[in-house]
Design an enzyme around this catalytic site. Sequence first.
Site, PDB file in Angstrom:
ATOM      1  N   HIS A  83       0.829  -1.222   0.000  1.00  0.00           N
ATOM      2  CA  HIS A  83       0.000   0.000   0.000  1.00  0.00           C
ATOM      3  C   HIS A  83       0.859   1.267   0.000  1.00  0.00           C
ATOM      4  O   HIS A  83       0.341   2.374  -0.184  1.00  0.00           O
ATOM      5  CB  HIS A  83      -0.925   0.025   1.224  1.00  0.00           C
ATOM      6  CG  HIS A  83      -1.886  -1.126   1.270  1.00  0.00           C
ATOM      7  ND1 HIS A  83      -2.790  -1.372   0.255  1.00  0.00           N
ATOM      8  CD2 HIS A  83      -2.083  -2.106   2.196  1.00  0.00           C
ATOM      9  CE1 HIS A  83      -3.497  -2.458   0.555  1.00  0.00           C
ATOM     10  NE2 HIS A  83      -3.084  -2.924   1.724  1.00  0.00           N
ATOM     11  N   ASP A 125      -2.329 -10.855  -1.916  1.00  0.00           N
ATOM     12  CA  ASP A 125      -2.907 -10.293  -0.692  1.00  0.00           C
ATOM     13  C   ASP A 125      -4.373  -9.945  -0.981  1.00  0.00           C
ATOM     14  O   ASP A 125      -4.736  -9.658  -2.117  1.00  0.00           O
ATOM     15  CB  ASP A 125      -2.120  -9.027  -0.317  1.00  0.00           C
ATOM     16  CG  ASP A 125      -2.529  -8.434   1.013  1.00  0.00           C
ATOM     17  OD1 ASP A 125      -1.801  -8.630   1.998  1.00  0.00           O
ATOM     18  OD2 ASP A 125      -3.589  -7.758   1.064  1.00  0.00           O
ATOM     19  N   TYR A 166      -3.524 -12.050   8.958  1.00  0.00           N
ATOM     20  CA  TYR A 166      -3.757 -11.614  10.339  1.00  0.00           C
ATOM     21  C   TYR A 166      -4.353 -12.686  11.227  1.00  0.00           C
ATOM     22  O   TYR A 166      -4.537 -12.453  12.415  1.00  0.00           O
ATOM     23  CB  TYR A 166      -4.631 -10.343  10.322  1.00  0.00           C
ATOM     24  CG  TYR A 166      -3.999  -9.311   9.421  1.00  0.00           C
ATOM     25  CD1 TYR A 166      -2.837  -8.647   9.825  1.00  0.00           C
ATOM     26  CD2 TYR A 166      -4.467  -9.075   8.128  1.00  0.00           C
ATOM     27  CE1 TYR A 166      -2.192  -7.753   8.977  1.00  0.00           C
ATOM     28  CE2 TYR A 166      -3.838  -8.181   7.277  1.00  0.00           C
ATOM     29  CZ  TYR A 166      -2.692  -7.530   7.705  1.00  0.00           C
ATOM     30  OH  TYR A 166      -2.044  -6.660   6.870  1.00  0.00           O
TER      31      TYR A 166
END
Length: 681
Positions: free
Chosen positions: A135, A172, A305
């Site tokens: 990002h 991702d 995560y």
Amino acid sequence: MGTALVYHEDMTAARLLWEDPECEIECPQRLTAALEGLQQRGLEQRCLRLVAREASEAELGLVHSPEYVALLRGTQALGTQELQALSGQYDAVYFHPRTFHCARLAVGAALQLVDAVMTGAVRNGLALVRPPGHHSQRAAANGFCVFNNVAIAARHAKQKHGLHRVLIVDWDVHHGQGTQYIFEDDPSVLYFSWHRYEHRRFWPYLRESDADAVGQGQGLGFTVNLPWNQVGMGNADYMAAFLHVLLPLAFEFNPELVLVSAGFDSAIGDPEGQMQATPECFAHLTQLLQVLADGRVCAVLEGGYHLESLSQSVCMMVQALLGDPAPPLSGPMVPHGSALESIQSVRAAQAPYWMSLRQQGAAPVLSPSTCSPEGKPSPLLPWGPEFKAAGTQTMAALSSLLDKLCLNPTPPVRTAVALTAPDAALVLPPGVLCQERSALPEEMQAWARPHKALAQDKALTALGKVLYLLDRLLDGQVSSGIAATPAPATAATLDVAIRCGLSHGAQRLLCVAVGQLDRPPDLTDDGRTLWLNIGGKEAAAPSTFHVCVPLPGTTGGFLNCVLALVLPLAYSFQPDLVLVALGPTHGLRDPQAGLLTALLRGPAGGRVLALIDEESTPQLVGVLAGVLHGEAPPSLGPFSMASPEDMQALMHLRGPLEPQWKMLQVAGEAGVGVVRLRVSA
Ligand code: Q9C
Ligand code: ZN
């Protein structure tokens, strides 16, 4: 040629110092969980361990502005309140006094990995890093990312190693908009990203994450976005995206290096992604990428995560990088309707820039008889609805999968080769076993009796080795094998191998026969065998389980055949054994045979038996032994368009097969309607 694992403990130092529910998931335990997983499975020990170095400021300058780098340098001396205030200027970012150090190590790790691969020290590798990078933009931190690790690695690969074409695969679950902005006008970097999008209702809510963002100027067609508009995408959706979107473009692009923005928030259990792909899917995705760029794959960790899901997925990827076979994919191989709509829209948006997409053509029109109930797994498939589970059920499914994987250990011998008269010029990769054992004479005789072609001593001896290999494949002692047989006995040997495989425990057997090889007369359409003949006679009565396709004359045609027919059939069928038979005058060039065989390791957990003619060259045997052992197949050479005849043949075949073999689909229901209108107008 090994696998590198690049890491530095200091990358666990940065952490969130204040309350922030959005950022707390990006925690140091992400790295320790992944590393412990690798250690527990003995995978870390099999890798070349490299200690990450810090990137220099000049290296950061390959992508980032001097002012931004100076700002980050300054954060080392800030107090918590100042760090929090600065963090607030960016979207979903936190800074810590150690952030600058960690972020420089993350970039340095990616660069070291590229250097290790490009100098030939290793074949491939993984950099386990945080903070993540995709990002991050020229002068902005974003979404937990500080420096764009992968973007800097791509520029470095071009500058330091003279590369001209780098592929970035971003799996991702978030859109790597930072990477997209950096390369949007650059045709030397092909950027592919899939991401949770939900018609722009998911973070980062950008118009430019949609499929119609294709790059700018010289870079038109070198940005490829595949937005997922629903959560719950799984193994079939991810595999379809690779087979029908990424791989056709990637082969046409012909990269010299593949960088993976390897985020595992796209895996089952992740709170951000809400997707359903199981860990072994990442082994399959990795295997598919390894047939590109001579196997030069550098993966760099991004998100992920759910600690258990992250750790399992990382292990699966590293196992694939090491060349181990991938466990079979679980769950019904039926892509979601919404996934097919996304795949169709990205193919449509990219078609002006890529021959390979124009050539695969629009979805064939379905006849009314083919309208089967959507999403219903065919009765062949042994899975119940438990895989549609969510939440805690998802985790139960995940741990039961893990149990299954543990019950399916990697066989002690990965590749065995049985030849009738080994050639002195034959060079086998280290670790490949030369198989001299044979089945018991009585057993051989019993199987061979109905076949005249097996009456000769030589053919019978060869059959004995085939049967022995087959037994070791089915009892899990050997993962894959190659067996040679005298040409006149190939068809008979194949017939025996199929019947023997089925009676010795294979539930479903895929047979890919190349060249003039007739389907054994006793094979029925009972669903236990799928016979796929490439380049033989046209079938008198083709069926769901009996498919014949002409051998395409060009690289483009061959790739279409493999990506749009063979692999979708193979993954839909979910066999537990694959036989690849290269018949007399099979017509495949060595790199084609290598690619086909390499890719057929996927569907059956690596259980492949290749049957070849005893007159085959040592080069062919070497290529097949190499790919079955996990090496990259040699390059096909420059991309050339498929001929209209090859295209036609493929289109005609795919239409009637799609209702049964759902991985063939490249368009959603709406898309089929559009084609139908156009055709009837
Ligand atoms: N629930 C990476 O995975 N928060 N960054 C989104 C939506 C930001 C993710 C909130 C997520 C950033 C590398
Ligand atoms: Zn992410």
